[in-house]
Design a protein around this motif. Structure first.
Motif, PDB file in Angstrom:
ATOM      1  N   LYS A 164      -2.794 -37.158  61.791  1.00  0.00           N
ATOM      2  CA  LYS A 164      -2.870 -36.150  62.215  1.00  0.00           C
ATOM      3  C   LYS A 164      -3.949 -35.016  62.038  1.00  0.00           C
ATOM      4  O   LYS A 164      -3.840 -35.215  60.723  1.00  0.00           O
ATOM      5  N   ALA A 165      -4.213 -34.275  63.473  1.00  0.00           N
ATOM      6  CA  ALA A 165      -5.494 -33.416  62.484  1.00  0.00           C
ATOM      7  C   ALA A 165      -4.904 -32.076  62.334  1.00  0.00           C
ATOM      8  O   ALA A 165      -4.034 -32.088  63.203  1.00  0.00           O
ATOM      9  N   SER A 166      -5.660 -31.587  60.689  1.00  0.00           N
ATOM     10  CA  SER A 166      -4.676 -30.198  60.928  1.00  0.00           C
ATOM     11  C   SER A 166      -5.767 -28.892  62.008  1.00  0.00           C
ATOM     12  O   SER A 166      -6.532 -28.886  62.284  1.00  0.00           O
ATOM     13  N   PRO A 167      -5.070 -28.061  61.870  1.00  0.00           N
ATOM     14  CA  PRO A 167      -5.465 -27.008  62.933  1.00  0.00           C
ATOM     15  C   PRO A 167      -6.097 -25.869  62.190  1.00  0.00           C
ATOM     16  O   PRO A 167      -6.077 -26.196  61.181  1.00  0.00           O
ATOM     17  N   CYS A 168      -6.612 -25.755  62.959  1.00  0.00           N
ATOM     18  CA  CYS A 168      -8.219 -24.502  62.258  1.00  0.00           C
ATOM     19  C   CYS A 168      -8.014 -22.935  63.623  1.00  0.00           C
ATOM     20  O   CYS A 168      -7.133 -23.380  64.572  1.00  0.00           O
ATOM     21  N   TYR A 169      -8.919 -22.384  63.161  1.00  0.00           N
ATOM     22  CA  TYR A 169      -8.956 -21.167  63.989  1.00  0.00           C
ATOM     23  C   TYR A 169     -10.649 -21.000  64.945  1.00  0.00           C
ATOM     24  O   TYR A 169     -11.072 -20.120  65.120  1.00  0.00           O
ATOM     25  N   CYS A 170     -10.688 -22.664  65.320  1.00  0.00           N
ATOM     26  CA  CYS A 170     -12.382 -22.089  66.043  1.00  0.00           C
ATOM     27  C   CYS A 170     -12.069 -21.459  66.935  1.00  0.00           C
ATOM     28  O   CYS A 170     -13.275 -21.003  68.058  1.00  0.00           O
ATOM     29  N   THR A 171     -11.017 -21.563  67.801  1.00  0.00           N
ATOM     30  CA  THR A 171     -11.498 -21.502  69.408  1.00  0.00           C
ATOM     31  C   THR A 171     -10.273 -20.240  69.322  1.00  0.00           C
ATOM     32  O   THR A 171     -10.117 -19.779  68.270  1.00  0.00           O
ATOM     33  N   THR A 172     -11.280 -19.041  70.665  1.00  0.00           N
ATOM     34  CA  THR A 172     -10.714 -17.723  70.446  1.00  0.00           C
ATOM     35  C   THR A 172      -9.676 -17.519  71.019  1.00  0.00           C
ATOM     36  O   THR A 172      -8.537 -16.778  71.181  1.00  0.00           O
ATOM     37  N   THR A 173      -8.562 -19.135  71.234  1.00  0.00           N
ATOM     38  CA  THR A 173      -6.799 -18.661  71.890  1.00  0.00           C
ATOM     39  C   THR A 173      -6.715 -18.108  70.625  1.00  0.00           C
ATOM     40  O   THR A 173      -5.930 -18.548  69.729  1.00  0.00           O
ATOM     41  N   LYS A 174      -5.154 -17.323  70.599  1.00  0.00           N
ATOM     42  CA  LYS A 174      -4.676 -16.677  69.937  1.00  0.00           C
ATOM     43  C   LYS A 174      -3.167 -17.200  69.871  1.00  0.00           C
ATOM     44  O   LYS A 174      -2.687 -17.047  71.066  1.00  0.00           O
ATOM     45  N   ILE A 175      -2.893 -17.611  69.139  1.00  0.00           N
ATOM     46  CA  ILE A 175      -1.079 -18.949  69.483  1.00  0.00           C
ATOM     47  C   ILE A 175      -0.451 -17.564  69.162  1.00  0.00           C
ATOM     48  O   ILE A 175       0.448 -17.062  67.576  1.00  0.00           O
ATOM     49  N   SER A 176       0.846 -17.573  70.068  1.00  0.00           N
ATOM     50  CA  SER A 176       1.939 -16.856  69.830  1.00  0.00           C
ATOM     51  C   SER A 176       2.701 -17.306  68.664  1.00  0.00           C
ATOM     52  O   SER A 176       2.987 -18.851  69.082  1.00  0.00           O
ATOM     53  N   GLU A 177       4.758 -17.064  68.114  1.00  0.00           N
ATOM     54  CA  GLU A 177       5.368 -17.758  67.398  1.00  0.00           C
ATOM     55  C   GLU A 177       5.509 -18.849  68.191  1.00  0.00           C
ATOM     56  O   GLU A 177       6.076 -19.970  67.977  1.00  0.00           O
ATOM     57  N   ASN A 178       6.590 -18.561  69.264  1.00  0.00           N
ATOM     58  CA  ASN A 178       6.417 -19.996  70.179  1.00  0.00           C
ATOM     59  C   ASN A 178       5.907 -21.010  70.612  1.00  0.00           C
ATOM     60  O   ASN A 178       6.131 -22.113  71.603  1.00  0.00           O
ATOM     61  N   GLY A 179       4.750 -20.593  70.179  1.00  0.00           N
ATOM     62  CA  GLY A 179       3.667 -21.998  70.698  1.00  0.00           C
ATOM     63  C   GLY A 179       2.739 -21.762  72.185  1.00  0.00           C
ATOM     64  O   GLY A 179       1.566 -22.261  72.138  1.00  0.00           O
ATOM     65  N   SER A 180       3.141 -20.349  72.940  1.00  0.00           N
ATOM     66  CA  SER A 180       1.890 -19.965  73.956  1.00  0.00           C
ATOM     67  C   SER A 180       0.910 -19.341  74.136  1.00  0.00           C
ATOM     68  O   SER A 180       1.067 -18.747  72.409  1.00  0.00           O
ATOM     69  N   ASN A 181      -0.035 -19.667  74.661  1.00  0.00           N
ATOM     70  CA  ASN A 181      -1.195 -18.286  74.470  1.00  0.00           C
ATOM     71  C   ASN A 181      -0.898 -17.392  74.689  1.00  0.00           C
ATOM     72  O   ASN A 181      -0.068 -17.094  75.425  1.00  0.00           O
ATOM     73  N   GLY A 182      -1.823 -16.224  74.695  1.00  0.00           N
ATOM     74  CA  GLY A 182      -1.928 -15.092  74.990  1.00  0.00           C
ATOM     75  C   GLY A 182      -2.502 -13.843  73.696  1.00  0.00           C
ATOM     76  O   GLY A 182      -3.289 -14.159  72.842  1.00  0.00           O
ATOM     77  N   LYS A 183      -1.951 -12.905  73.608  1.00  0.00           N
ATOM     78  CA  LYS A 183      -1.926 -11.957  72.611  1.00  0.00           C
ATOM     79  C   LYS A 183      -1.332 -11.785  71.377  1.00  0.00           C
ATOM     80  O   LYS A 183      -0.588 -12.835  71.537  1.00  0.00           O
ATOM     81  N   MET A 184      -1.223 -10.686  70.530  1.00  0.00           N
ATOM     82  CA  MET A 184      -1.103 -11.633  69.444  1.00  0.00           C
ATOM     83  C   MET A 184       0.536 -11.612  69.251  1.00  0.00           C
ATOM     84  O   MET A 184       0.723 -12.380  68.854  1.00  0.00           O
ATOM     85  N   GLY A 185       1.202 -11.190  69.293  1.00  0.00           N
ATOM     86  CA  GLY A 185       2.360 -11.052  70.121  1.00  0.00           C
ATOM     87  C   GLY A 185       2.919 -11.578  68.655  1.00  0.00           C
ATOM     88  O   GLY A 185       3.250 -10.614  67.661  1.00  0.00           O
ATOM     89  N   GLY A 186       3.542 -12.532  68.537  1.00  0.00           N
ATOM     90  CA  GLY A 186       4.167 -13.034  67.729  1.00  0.00           C
ATOM     91  C   GLY A 186       3.273 -12.601  66.152  1.00  0.00           C
ATOM     92  O   GLY A 186       3.927 -12.465  65.434  1.00  0.00           O
ATOM     93  N   ASN A 187       1.854 -13.633  66.249  1.00  0.00           N
ATOM     94  CA  ASN A 187       1.391 -13.331  64.922  1.00  0.00           C
ATOM     95  C   ASN A 187       1.269 -11.739  64.875  1.00  0.00           C
ATOM     96  O   ASN A 187       0.807 -12.151  63.467  1.00  0.00           O
TER      97      ASN A 187
END
Length: 456
Positions: free
Chosen positions: A51-74
Protein backbone atom coordinates in the motif's frame (compact mmCIF):
# COMPACT_ATOMS: atom_id res chain seq x y z
CA UNK A 1 11.88 62.43 -4.68
CA UNK A 2 15.44 63.70 -5.31
CA UNK A 3 17.41 62.79 -8.39
CA UNK A 4 19.90 60.74 -6.33
CA UNK A 5 17.23 58.80 -4.42
CA UNK A 6 15.43 57.41 -7.49
CA UNK A 7 18.49 55.66 -9.06
CA UNK A 8 19.47 54.23 -5.68
CA UNK A 9 15.99 52.80 -5.09
CA UNK A 10 15.79 51.46 -8.66
CA UNK A 11 19.22 49.81 -8.29
CA UNK A 12 18.17 48.14 -5.04
CA UNK A 13 14.97 46.75 -6.54
CA UNK A 14 16.82 45.57 -9.63
CA UNK A 15 19.42 43.77 -7.48
CA UNK A 16 16.70 42.02 -5.47
CA UNK A 17 14.98 40.91 -8.66
CA UNK A 18 18.25 39.69 -10.14
CA UNK A 19 19.09 37.67 -7.04
CA UNK A 20 15.60 36.19 -6.82
CA UNK A 21 15.81 34.77 -10.34
CA UNK A 22 18.11 31.81 -9.43
CA UNK A 23 15.89 31.08 -6.43
CA UNK A 24 12.80 30.96 -8.61
CA UNK A 25 14.43 28.70 -11.19
CA UNK A 26 15.95 26.25 -8.69
CA UNK A 27 12.90 25.93 -6.47
CA UNK A 28 10.54 25.65 -9.45
CA UNK A 29 12.65 22.72 -10.58
CA UNK A 30 12.51 21.26 -7.06
CA UNK A 31 8.70 21.60 -7.14
CA UNK A 32 8.70 19.48 -10.28
CA UNK A 33 11.22 17.00 -8.87
CA UNK A 34 9.29 16.59 -5.60
CA UNK A 35 6.14 15.76 -7.56
CA UNK A 36 8.04 13.20 -9.61
CA UNK A 37 9.31 11.51 -6.45
CA UNK A 38 5.78 11.59 -5.06
CA UNK A 39 4.79 9.27 -7.89
CA UNK A 40 7.95 7.16 -7.53
CA UNK A 41 7.46 6.63 -3.78
CA UNK A 42 3.82 5.69 -4.23
CA UNK A 43 4.83 2.88 -6.58
CA UNK A 44 7.75 1.81 -4.37
CA UNK A 45 5.56 1.75 -1.25
CA UNK A 46 2.99 -0.39 -3.04
CA UNK A 47 5.76 -2.71 -4.29
CA UNK A 48 7.49 -3.15 -0.90
CA UNK A 49 4.54 -2.84 1.50
CA UNK A 50 1.40 -3.50 -0.52
CA UNK A 51 0.00 0.00 0.00
CA UNK A 52 1.16 3.54 -0.67
CA UNK A 53 1.98 5.84 2.22
CA UNK A 54 -0.16 9.00 2.38
CA UNK A 55 1.39 12.39 1.66
CA UNK A 56 0.46 16.07 1.68
CA UNK A 57 1.07 16.95 -1.95
CA UNK A 58 -2.54 17.79 -2.78
CA UNK A 59 -4.19 20.88 -1.34
CA UNK A 60 -7.12 18.91 0.09
CA UNK A 61 -7.29 19.02 3.86
CA UNK A 62 -8.57 15.88 5.52
CA UNK A 63 -10.69 16.11 8.66
CA UNK A 64 -10.72 13.56 11.46
CA UNK A 65 -13.46 11.48 9.91
CA UNK A 66 -11.63 11.46 6.60
CA UNK A 67 -13.94 13.91 4.81
CA UNK A 68 -12.63 16.75 2.72
CA UNK A 69 -13.07 20.35 3.77
CA UNK A 70 -11.58 22.99 5.99
CA UNK A 71 -9.13 22.27 8.78
CA UNK A 72 -11.88 21.08 11.16
CA UNK A 73 -10.54 17.96 12.85
CA UNK A 74 -6.98 18.79 11.79
CA UNK A 75 -7.06 21.95 13.89
CA UNK A 76 -8.29 20.07 16.94
CA UNK A 77 -5.73 17.30 16.52
CA UNK A 78 -2.90 19.80 16.24
CA UNK A 79 -1.86 19.54 12.61
CA UNK A 80 -0.11 22.47 11.00
CA UNK A 81 -1.61 24.44 8.14
CA UNK A 82 1.82 24.34 6.49
CA UNK A 83 1.42 20.63 5.72
CA UNK A 84 -1.15 21.31 3.01
CA UNK A 85 -0.44 24.99 2.48
CA UNK A 86 2.99 24.73 0.85
CA UNK A 87 2.04 25.96 -2.62
CA UNK A 88 3.81 24.45 -5.59
CA UNK A 89 4.65 26.81 -8.45
CA UNK A 90 3.76 24.16 -11.05
CA UNK A 91 0.16 23.50 -10.03
CA UNK A 92 -0.54 21.24 -13.01
CA UNK A 93 1.61 18.63 -11.26
CA UNK A 94 -1.22 18.15 -8.77
CA UNK A 95 -3.30 16.71 -11.59
CA UNK A 96 -0.58 14.14 -12.28
CA UNK A 97 -0.41 13.15 -8.60
CA UNK A 98 -4.19 12.75 -8.37
CA UNK A 99 -4.19 10.64 -11.54
CA UNK A 100 -1.55 8.31 -10.08
CA UNK A 101 -3.51 8.00 -6.83
CA UNK A 102 -6.63 6.94 -8.74
CA UNK A 103 -4.59 4.47 -10.77
CA UNK A 104 -3.08 2.90 -7.67
CA UNK A 105 -6.44 2.81 -5.93
CA UNK A 106 -7.76 0.66 -8.76
CA UNK A 107 -4.83 -1.77 -8.52
CA UNK A 108 -4.25 -2.16 -4.78
CA UNK A 109 -5.35 -0.79 -1.46
CA UNK A 110 -3.91 2.65 -0.92
CA UNK A 111 -3.93 4.77 2.17
CA UNK A 112 -5.11 7.80 0.23
CA UNK A 113 -5.23 10.10 3.22
CA UNK A 114 -4.46 10.29 6.92
CA UNK A 115 -7.22 8.66 8.94
CA UNK A 116 -6.71 9.97 12.43
CA UNK A 117 -7.39 7.53 15.22
CA UNK A 118 -8.17 8.61 18.75
CA UNK A 119 -4.93 7.63 20.46
CA UNK A 120 -6.52 7.67 23.93
CA UNK A 121 -8.98 4.99 22.84
CA UNK A 122 -6.56 3.00 20.73
CA UNK A 123 -3.00 3.33 21.94
CA UNK A 124 -1.80 0.82 19.36
CA UNK A 125 1.27 1.78 17.36
CA UNK A 126 1.98 0.42 13.94
CA UNK A 127 4.99 -1.80 14.34
CA UNK A 128 7.50 -2.43 11.62
CA UNK A 129 9.43 0.38 10.03
CA UNK A 130 9.11 1.68 6.50
CA UNK A 131 11.29 0.04 3.89
CA UNK A 132 13.03 3.42 3.59
CA UNK A 133 13.79 3.65 7.33
CA UNK A 134 16.72 2.20 9.27
CA UNK A 135 16.23 -1.21 10.84
CA UNK A 136 19.31 -1.38 13.09
CA UNK A 137 18.98 -2.60 16.68
CA UNK A 138 19.26 0.93 18.09
CA UNK A 139 16.47 2.31 15.89
CA UNK A 140 13.94 -0.50 16.41
CA UNK A 141 14.72 -1.65 19.97
CA UNK A 142 11.56 0.09 21.24
CA UNK A 143 9.45 -2.35 19.21
CA UNK A 144 10.56 -5.23 21.43
CA UNK A 145 8.53 -4.06 24.45
CA UNK A 146 4.78 -4.09 25.02
CA UNK A 147 4.79 -0.67 26.69
CA UNK A 148 7.37 1.49 24.88
CA UNK A 149 8.61 4.65 26.59
CA UNK A 150 11.00 7.45 25.75
CA UNK A 151 14.70 6.80 26.23
CA UNK A 152 15.57 8.59 29.50
CA UNK A 153 18.96 9.36 31.05
CA UNK A 154 18.80 10.02 34.80
CA UNK A 155 21.41 11.61 37.04
CA UNK A 156 20.23 11.07 40.58
CA UNK A 157 20.82 13.51 43.41
CA UNK A 158 23.54 12.70 45.93
CA UNK A 159 22.24 11.93 49.41
CA UNK A 160 22.45 14.96 51.67
CA UNK A 161 21.62 15.57 55.30
CA UNK A 162 20.79 18.70 57.22
CA UNK A 163 22.41 19.76 60.52
CA UNK A 164 20.16 17.35 62.44
CA UNK A 165 21.05 14.36 60.28
CA UNK A 166 17.73 14.27 58.43
CA UNK A 167 17.84 13.75 54.65
CA UNK A 168 17.23 16.87 52.59
CA UNK A 169 14.51 16.50 49.97
CA UNK A 170 15.84 16.53 46.42
CA UNK A 171 14.40 18.53 43.53
CA UNK A 172 13.79 17.43 39.96
CA UNK A 173 14.88 19.01 36.68
CA UNK A 174 13.60 17.95 33.24
CA UNK A 175 15.74 18.82 30.20
CA UNK A 176 14.17 18.99 26.72
CA UNK A 177 16.33 19.12 23.58
CA UNK A 178 15.50 20.71 20.22
CA UNK A 179 14.76 19.34 16.78
CA UNK A 180 16.91 16.52 15.32
CA UNK A 181 18.81 16.21 18.57
CA UNK A 182 18.78 13.92 21.61
CA UNK A 183 19.42 13.71 25.34
CA UNK A 184 23.14 13.90 24.50
CA UNK A 185 22.67 17.61 23.91
CA UNK A 186 22.51 17.94 27.71
CA UNK A 187 24.33 14.87 29.02
CA UNK A 188 27.50 15.48 26.96
CA UNK A 189 27.75 19.20 27.69
CA UNK A 190 25.86 20.52 30.69
CA UNK A 191 25.61 17.49 32.98
CA UNK A 192 29.41 17.24 33.49
CA UNK A 193 29.55 20.92 34.48
CA UNK A 194 26.65 20.58 36.89
CA UNK A 195 28.25 17.48 38.41
CA UNK A 196 31.32 19.51 39.35
CA UNK A 197 29.26 21.83 41.51
CA UNK A 198 28.29 20.71 45.00
CA UNK A 199 25.13 22.81 44.68
CA UNK A 200 23.79 20.34 42.11
CA UNK A 201 23.94 17.41 44.53
CA UNK A 202 20.35 18.00 45.56
CA UNK A 203 18.90 17.72 42.05
CA UNK A 204 17.62 14.71 40.14
CA UNK A 205 18.20 15.49 36.46
CA UNK A 206 16.22 13.86 33.65
CA UNK A 207 17.24 14.14 29.99
CA UNK A 208 15.42 12.13 27.33
CA UNK A 209 15.15 11.62 23.59
CA UNK A 210 11.95 13.17 22.26
CA UNK A 211 9.46 10.95 20.48
CA UNK A 212 10.88 10.08 17.06
CA UNK A 213 14.46 11.00 18.01
CA UNK A 214 17.54 9.07 19.15
CA UNK A 215 16.68 5.81 20.89
CA UNK A 216 13.06 6.73 21.59
CA UNK A 217 10.07 5.13 19.84
CA UNK A 218 9.30 6.20 16.27
CA UNK A 219 5.73 4.95 15.65
CA UNK A 220 4.46 5.19 12.08
CA UNK A 221 0.85 6.00 12.96
CA UNK A 222 1.72 8.97 15.16
CA UNK A 223 1.39 12.52 13.82
CA UNK A 224 3.95 13.91 16.31
CA UNK A 225 1.79 16.82 17.39
CA UNK A 226 2.58 19.03 20.36
CA UNK A 227 0.08 17.10 22.48
CA UNK A 228 1.66 13.80 21.44
CA UNK A 229 5.08 14.94 22.66
CA UNK A 230 3.65 16.23 25.95
CA UNK A 231 1.75 12.99 26.60
CA UNK A 232 4.82 10.84 25.97
CA UNK A 233 6.86 12.98 28.39
CA UNK A 234 4.14 12.61 31.01
CA UNK A 235 4.07 8.85 30.50
CA UNK A 236 7.83 8.28 30.29
CA UNK A 237 9.14 10.81 32.81
CA UNK A 238 6.60 12.49 35.09
CA UNK A 239 4.42 9.45 35.83
CA UNK A 240 7.20 6.88 35.56
CA UNK A 241 9.42 8.62 38.13
CA UNK A 242 6.51 10.07 40.15
CA UNK A 243 7.60 13.69 39.87
CA UNK A 244 5.33 15.89 41.97
CA UNK A 245 7.36 19.03 41.25
CA UNK A 246 10.08 19.93 38.79
CA UNK A 247 12.06 22.61 36.98
CA UNK A 248 12.14 22.73 33.16
CA UNK A 249 15.09 23.56 30.91
CA UNK A 250 14.63 23.52 27.13
CA UNK A 251 16.45 24.49 23.95
CA UNK A 252 15.08 25.74 20.60
CA UNK A 253 11.97 23.78 19.49
CA UNK A 254 12.02 22.07 22.89
CA UNK A 255 10.96 25.42 24.39
CA UNK A 256 7.56 25.10 22.68
CA UNK A 257 7.09 21.67 24.25
CA UNK A 258 8.37 22.91 27.63
CA UNK A 259 5.82 25.74 27.76
CA UNK A 260 2.98 23.36 26.85
CA UNK A 261 4.11 20.91 29.54
CA UNK A 262 4.56 23.68 32.13
CA UNK A 263 1.13 25.17 31.43
CA UNK A 264 -0.50 21.75 31.78
CA UNK A 265 1.34 21.16 35.08
CA UNK A 266 1.43 24.75 36.32
CA UNK A 267 0.96 23.64 39.94
CA UNK A 268 3.97 21.32 39.76
CA UNK A 269 6.47 23.37 37.77
CA UNK A 270 8.85 25.58 39.80
CA UNK A 271 10.75 27.37 37.05
CA UNK A 272 11.05 27.37 33.27
CA UNK A 273 14.32 28.15 31.46
CA UNK A 274 14.09 28.65 27.71
CA UNK A 275 17.23 28.75 25.57
CA UNK A 276 16.85 30.21 22.05
CA UNK A 277 13.05 29.88 21.92
CA UNK A 278 11.44 30.45 18.49
CA UNK A 279 8.84 32.95 19.71
CA UNK A 280 6.41 34.67 17.34
CA UNK A 281 3.33 36.49 18.73
CA UNK A 282 0.24 34.39 18.06
CA UNK A 283 -2.02 35.65 15.26
CA UNK A 284 -3.73 34.43 12.11
CA UNK A 285 -1.27 33.01 9.62
CA UNK A 286 1.57 32.82 12.15
CA UNK A 287 2.48 29.29 11.00
CA UNK A 288 3.44 30.57 7.57
CA UNK A 289 5.27 33.48 9.19
CA UNK A 290 7.37 30.99 11.12
CA UNK A 291 8.15 28.69 8.19
CA UNK A 292 9.17 31.66 6.02
CA UNK A 293 11.25 33.15 8.82
CA UNK A 294 13.04 30.07 10.16
CA UNK A 295 13.40 28.04 6.95
CA UNK A 296 12.90 30.30 3.92
CA UNK A 297 13.64 29.04 0.42
CA UNK A 298 17.29 30.03 0.16
CA UNK A 299 20.17 28.74 -1.94
CA UNK A 300 22.89 30.01 0.38
CA UNK A 301 24.39 29.14 2.80
CA UNK A 302 24.34 25.34 2.22
CA UNK A 303 22.77 24.54 5.60
CA UNK A 304 19.94 26.98 4.86
CA UNK A 305 19.35 25.34 1.47
CA UNK A 306 19.24 21.85 3.05
CA UNK A 307 16.82 23.09 5.72
CA UNK A 308 14.52 24.57 3.08
CA UNK A 309 14.55 21.31 1.09
CA UNK A 310 13.74 19.24 4.18
CA UNK A 311 10.97 21.65 5.18
CA UNK A 312 9.23 22.47 1.92
CA UNK A 313 9.64 19.22 -0.02
CA UNK A 314 8.16 16.12 1.57
CA UNK A 315 9.49 13.60 -0.94
CA UNK A 316 12.90 15.16 -1.56
CA UNK A 317 13.28 15.22 2.21
CA UNK A 318 12.47 11.53 2.25
CA UNK A 319 15.23 11.01 -0.32
CA UNK A 320 17.71 12.67 2.03
CA UNK A 321 16.55 10.46 4.92
CA UNK A 322 16.72 7.38 2.68
CA UNK A 323 20.35 8.18 1.93
CA UNK A 324 21.51 9.45 5.34
CA UNK A 325 19.22 8.07 8.06
CA UNK A 326 18.57 4.60 6.67
CA UNK A 327 22.31 4.10 6.25
CA UNK A 328 23.55 6.00 9.29
CA UNK A 329 25.55 3.04 10.63
CA UNK A 330 27.39 2.77 7.30
CA UNK A 331 28.19 6.49 7.32
CA UNK A 332 29.43 6.25 10.92
CA UNK A 333 31.77 3.36 10.13
CA UNK A 334 33.04 5.12 6.99
CA UNK A 335 33.78 8.39 8.78
CA UNK A 336 35.50 6.57 11.65
CA UNK A 337 37.70 4.72 9.19
CA UNK A 338 38.59 7.85 7.22
CA UNK A 339 39.24 10.08 10.23
CA UNK A 340 40.51 7.55 12.75
CA UNK A 341 38.13 8.99 15.35
CA UNK A 342 36.55 6.40 17.63
CA UNK A 343 33.81 8.55 19.14
CA UNK A 344 32.02 10.74 16.63
CA UNK A 345 30.49 14.04 17.70
CA UNK A 346 27.04 13.47 19.18
CA UNK A 347 25.53 16.29 17.08
CA UNK A 348 26.42 14.44 13.88
CA UNK A 349 25.01 11.17 15.23
CA UNK A 350 21.77 12.81 16.35
CA UNK A 351 21.07 14.28 12.91
CA UNK A 352 20.53 10.83 11.40
CA UNK A 353 18.69 9.02 14.20
CA UNK A 354 15.11 9.75 13.23
CA UNK A 355 12.68 8.70 10.54
CA UNK A 356 11.42 10.95 7.79
CA UNK A 357 7.88 10.52 9.13
CA UNK A 358 8.84 11.63 12.65
CA UNK A 359 11.11 14.49 11.59
CA UNK A 360 8.67 15.83 8.99
CA UNK A 361 5.64 15.87 11.28
CA UNK A 362 7.49 17.16 14.34
CA UNK A 363 8.86 20.06 12.28
CA UNK A 364 5.45 21.10 11.00
CA UNK A 365 3.16 20.14 13.89
CA UNK A 366 5.40 21.37 16.72
CA UNK A 367 7.84 23.95 15.39
CA UNK A 368 5.45 25.75 13.02
CA UNK A 369 2.09 25.13 14.65
CA UNK A 370 3.25 25.08 18.25
CA UNK A 371 4.04 28.79 18.25
CA UNK A 372 0.28 29.45 18.12
CA UNK A 373 -0.04 28.08 21.66
CA UNK A 374 2.98 29.79 23.20
CA UNK A 375 1.12 32.96 24.17
CA UNK A 376 -1.71 31.01 25.79
CA UNK A 377 0.74 28.84 27.73
CA UNK A 378 2.77 31.86 28.83
CA UNK A 379 -0.40 33.56 30.06
CA UNK A 380 -1.18 30.52 32.23
CA UNK A 381 2.32 30.59 33.72
CA UNK A 382 2.24 34.33 34.34
CA UNK A 383 -1.11 34.03 36.15
CA UNK A 384 0.38 31.24 38.25
CA UNK A 385 3.32 33.52 39.15
CA UNK A 386 5.85 31.11 37.65
CA UNK A 387 9.36 32.29 36.81
CA UNK A 388 10.26 32.12 33.12
CA UNK A 389 13.86 32.84 32.11
CA UNK A 390 15.01 33.26 28.51
CA UNK A 391 18.56 33.05 27.15
CA UNK A 392 19.15 34.34 23.60
CA UNK A 393 22.36 34.58 21.58
CA UNK A 394 22.81 37.91 19.81
CA UNK A 395 24.28 36.09 16.78
CA UNK A 396 21.69 33.34 16.53
CA UNK A 397 21.22 32.46 12.83
CA UNK A 398 18.55 29.81 13.37
CA UNK A 399 16.11 31.83 15.48
CA UNK A 400 15.71 35.64 15.24
CA UNK A 401 17.78 37.10 18.13
CA UNK A 402 14.94 39.48 19.04
CA UNK A 403 12.54 36.63 19.95
CA UNK A 404 13.34 37.07 23.62
CA UNK A 405 12.75 40.81 23.51
CA UNK A 406 9.39 40.27 21.77
CA UNK A 407 8.39 37.84 24.51
CA UNK A 408 9.49 40.34 27.15
CA UNK A 409 7.46 43.09 25.50
CA UNK A 410 4.27 41.03 25.66
CA UNK A 411 5.02 39.40 29.02
CA UNK A 412 7.01 41.90 31.16
CA UNK A 413 7.56 39.38 33.98
CA UNK A 414 9.67 37.15 31.73
CA UNK A 415 13.38 37.60 32.41
CA UNK A 416 15.47 37.83 29.24
CA UNK A 417 19.25 37.41 29.07
CA UNK A 418 20.85 38.35 25.74
CA UNK A 419 24.27 36.68 25.50
CA UNK A 420 26.72 38.74 23.37
CA UNK A 421 28.33 37.01 20.37
CA UNK A 422 26.55 33.71 21.10
CA UNK A 423 24.83 31.61 18.43
CA UNK A 424 21.97 29.13 18.47
CA UNK A 425 24.00 26.39 20.17
CA UNK A 426 26.96 28.35 21.49
CA UNK A 427 24.58 30.14 23.84
CA UNK A 428 25.24 26.93 25.84
CA UNK A 429 28.28 25.35 24.19
CA UNK A 430 31.61 27.02 25.01
CA UNK A 431 29.98 28.63 28.04
CA UNK A 432 28.67 25.53 29.81
CA UNK A 433 30.17 26.57 33.13
CA UNK A 434 28.49 29.97 33.06
CA UNK A 435 25.16 28.49 32.01
CA UNK A 436 25.36 25.83 34.74
CA UNK A 437 25.95 28.61 37.28
CA UNK A 438 22.96 30.54 35.94
CA UNK A 439 20.72 27.48 36.17
CA UNK A 440 21.68 26.71 39.75
CA UNK A 441 20.93 30.30 40.70
CA UNK A 442 17.53 30.13 38.96
CA UNK A 443 16.62 26.90 40.74
CA UNK A 444 17.71 28.23 44.14
CA UNK A 445 15.70 31.42 43.70
CA UNK A 446 12.65 29.48 42.51
CA UNK A 447 12.87 27.18 45.54
CA UNK A 448 13.09 30.17 47.86
CA UNK A 449 10.11 31.86 46.21
CA UNK A 450 8.16 28.60 46.40
CA UNK A 451 8.97 28.30 50.11
CA UNK A 452 7.97 31.92 50.81
CA UNK A 453 4.72 31.47 48.90
CA UNK A 454 3.75 28.45 51.03
CA UNK A 455 4.60 30.30 54.24
CA UNK A 456 2.28 33.14 53.24
Amino acid sequence: MSNSTFPRKWTTEFTKTLLSAPNFIVFSYLDFLDSVFCVIYKYLDVFFEGKASPCYCTTTKISENGSNGKMGGNEEIGMSETLHGRKKKLKELIVLIQFVEKLLNKKKGVEGDYRFRNQKKAAVHRLGNRWSDCGCDSCISWMKTDDPKLHVVVKEASSQEDSKGNPNPSENVIFIHGILSSSSFWTKTLFPQLSESKKSNGYNMFAFDLLGCGKSPKPRDNLYTLNDHVEWIEKSVISRFQLNSFHLVAHSMGCIIALALAAKHSKSVKSVTLVAPPYFPSKDGVEFTVINSLTPKKLWPPEAFLSSVMTWYEHLGRCVCLLMCRNHTTWERLIKRLTGVRDLNFMFLDLTKHTHHSGWHTTHNVLYRGVKQMDRNLEILMKSKKKVHVFMGTRDRSVPPDCGDKMKKKFPDVEVNNIPNAGHRSVIFRREKDFAHDLLQIWENAAADHHDLHEV
